[in-house]
Design an enzyme around this catalytic site. Structure first.
Site, PDB file in Angstrom:
ATOM      1  N   LYS A  26       0.834  -1.189   0.000  1.00  0.00           N
ATOM      2  CA  LYS A  26       0.000   0.000   0.000  1.00  0.00           C
ATOM      3  C   LYS A  26       0.875   1.248   0.000  1.00  0.00           C
ATOM      4  O   LYS A  26       2.053   1.158   0.373  1.00  0.00           O
ATOM      5  CB  LYS A  26      -0.948  -0.007   1.205  1.00  0.00           C
ATOM      6  N   ASP A  55      -1.588  -6.126   3.078  1.00  0.00           N
ATOM      7  CA  ASP A  55      -1.985  -5.239   4.175  1.00  0.00           C
ATOM      8  C   ASP A  55      -1.540  -5.938   5.454  1.00  0.00           C
ATOM      9  O   ASP A  55      -2.154  -6.922   5.878  1.00  0.00           O
ATOM     10  CB  ASP A  55      -3.500  -5.017   4.176  1.00  0.00           C
ATOM     11  N   HIS A  56      -0.462  -5.450   6.069  1.00  0.00           N
ATOM     12  CA  HIS A  56       0.145  -6.211   7.166  1.00  0.00           C
ATOM     13  C   HIS A  56      -0.794  -6.385   8.352  1.00  0.00           C
ATOM     14  O   HIS A  56      -0.611  -7.293   9.158  1.00  0.00           O
ATOM     15  CB  HIS A  56       1.458  -5.553   7.611  1.00  0.00           C
ATOM     16  N   LYS A  60      -1.746  -9.968  11.309  1.00  0.00           N
ATOM     17  CA  LYS A  60      -1.654 -10.017  12.771  1.00  0.00           C
ATOM     18  C   LYS A  60      -2.516 -11.156  13.308  1.00  0.00           C
ATOM     19  O   LYS A  60      -3.652 -11.357  12.885  1.00  0.00           O
ATOM     20  CB  LYS A  60      -2.089  -8.673  13.374  1.00  0.00           C
ATOM     21  N   GLU A  94      -1.819   5.661  17.978  1.00  0.00           N
ATOM     22  CA  GLU A  94      -0.358   5.607  17.986  1.00  0.00           C
ATOM     23  C   GLU A  94       0.191   6.770  18.801  1.00  0.00           C
ATOM     24  O   GLU A  94      -0.352   7.873  18.763  1.00  0.00           O
ATOM     25  CB  GLU A  94       0.187   5.694  16.559  1.00  0.00           C
ATOM     26  N   ASP A 113      -4.071   6.859   4.997  1.00  0.00           N
ATOM     27  CA  ASP A 113      -2.978   6.024   5.474  1.00  0.00           C
ATOM     28  C   ASP A 113      -3.449   4.854   6.324  1.00  0.00           C
ATOM     29  O   ASP A 113      -2.850   3.769   6.279  1.00  0.00           O
ATOM     30  CB  ASP A 113      -1.991   6.878   6.279  1.00  0.00           C
ATOM     31  N   HIS A 118      -6.364  -0.346   6.524  1.00  0.00           N
ATOM     32  CA  HIS A 118      -6.251  -1.176   7.730  1.00  0.00           C
ATOM     33  C   HIS A 118      -7.571  -1.263   8.493  1.00  0.00           C
ATOM     34  O   HIS A 118      -8.066  -2.344   8.805  1.00  0.00           O
ATOM     35  CB  HIS A 118      -5.186  -0.606   8.669  1.00  0.00           C
ATOM     36  N   LYS A 218      -2.370   9.829  15.295  1.00  0.00           N
ATOM     37  CA  LYS A 218      -0.985   9.834  15.748  1.00  0.00           C
ATOM     38  C   LYS A 218      -0.832  10.784  16.927  1.00  0.00           C
ATOM     39  O   LYS A 218      -1.638  11.685  17.126  1.00  0.00           O
ATOM     40  CB  LYS A 218      -0.064  10.265  14.603  1.00  0.00           C
TER      41      LYS A 218
END
Length: 366
Positions: A26, A55-56, A60, A94, A113, A118, A218
């Site tokens: 991505k 898409d990491h 998970k 985050e 983002d 995600h 963030k």
């Protein structure tokens, strides 16, 4: 360009018993138009079954466990609907800033983002219907159907369903940190959002009337990603003499850190009086299984080698994510006059609290 060069080199198509696959990281485009253009370019060279959009988050362990939790346990699926669930909160918080990626983040922002990919992927796993099988296409079909049912945003009412924010200077985990506009590579008058919160409605029989509250940001107070399933209150309060208000049941799936699942329910305190307190039934991956989970990318790269695309994003799902956020991106093209509107180390702008409080609800205390 890379895809075209692979074709010119003659290594894009499988030969004999060998396979050829391409992994695409991505962002999958910048908006709906560019995502469609990218998909068309890739489709000129590769068949869809060869394209693995990584898409990491889907790698998970806790995200994968959503399917097992829902469809391997008979006690939860009957409750997984509008009759028993009041609302759902998905939080991706985050503590870090842009970490030297200011030039990239200026073109992205929190909505592009994090939420468009995600968070929407996680939302689809929570909202989907049971698949016919665990094959990649069956799972992708049901995820896509769920996101297809998301009620479209009206451009003249975006403020009622979407909130944006940008962090200013503050203190995070005891350290003084600069505001976003002071980060390297960032425009000092930037209107790029570092926080986004949405309220989604899914128009189908299972979820009609159940809002999904999503937030990602963030420089927030805590590093945590979780899904909170907030159940409805009991229909009749028997314990009216209890000295504390009864709290509705909550099921929390923690994606990171301290991966696990917690169910909160009411229990009587020891003693003569009928006093009810919330208690937690807690499951943690680390202590329960005693093994370290593979990194998300490790799992996903192996799946690609094995030809299993279940945990990858399919073309229609990518484009649907852009379709949902397109009206918000259009509305947010106008400069934000109140940026920065939240202090680093807080839980985001006041408007994000108002978004959920207008419905008589509150964000979970994390």
């Amino acid at each position: 360009m890379i895809a075209r060069k692979l074709k010119e080199a003659g290594i894009a198509k499988p030969k004999r018993k060998a396979w050829t696959r391409i992994i695409v990281e991505k962002p999958f485009g910048h908006d709906l138009e560019s995502a469609r253009a990218l998909n068309k370019e890739l489709a000129r060279v590769f068949a869809e079954k060869q394209i693995y959009r990584i898409d990491h988050y889907l790698g998970k362990e806790t995200v994968q466990n959503i399917l097992a939790f829902r469809f391997a346990n008979s006690i939860f699926e009957p409750l997984w609907n509008r009759q028993f669930i009041d609302h759902i909160q998905i939080t991706n918080a985050e503590t870090i800033g842009v970490e030297g990626r200011g030039a990239y983040y200026e073109k992205a922002g929190a909505l592009r983002d994090m939420i468009q990919n995600h968070v929407f992927q996680v939302t689809s796993l929570v909202a989907m219907e049971p698949p016919a099988s665990l094959s990649a296409n069956s799972v992708h079909d049901e995820k896509f159907k769920a996101m297809q049912s998301v009620h479209p945003f009206s451009t003249d009412r975006i403020d009622q369903f979407a909130v944006r924010g940008q962090y200013g200077p503050g203190i995070v985990l005891g350290d003084k940190v600069p505001g976003y506009r002071e980060e390297p590579g960032v425009d000092p008058n930037s209107s790029t959002e570092t926080f986004a919160a949405l309220k989604l409605h899914i128009d189908n029989w299972r979820w009609s009337g159940v809002p999904f509250y999503l937030r990602s940001g963030k420089r927030l107070q805590k590093h945590i990603t979780e899904i909170a399933i907030q159940f409805k209150d009991v229909p009749h309060r028997l314990f009216t003499d209890s000295d504390s208000a009864l709290e509705p049941n909550v099921l929390v799936i923690r994606i990171q850190p301290n991966e696990g699942i917690t169910l909160r329910f009411g229990a009587k305190l020891p003693g003569q009086a009928m006093r009810i307190r919330p208690v937690n039934m807690d499951f943690r991956y680390g202590s329960s299984f005693g093994v370290k989970s593979p990194e998300a990318y490790e799992r996903l790269l192996l799946d690609c080698m094995l030809g299993d695309s279940t945990l990858y994003a399919r073309r229609d799902m990518v484009e649907r994510g852009w379709e949902i956020v397109a009206p918000i991106l259009e509305a947010w093209k106008k400069p934000a006059n109140d940026f920065p509107n939240y202090e680093a180390g807080s839980w985001g702008p006041q408007a994000a609290f108002e978004l959920i409080e207008r419905d008589g609800r509150q964000w979970r205390k994390l």
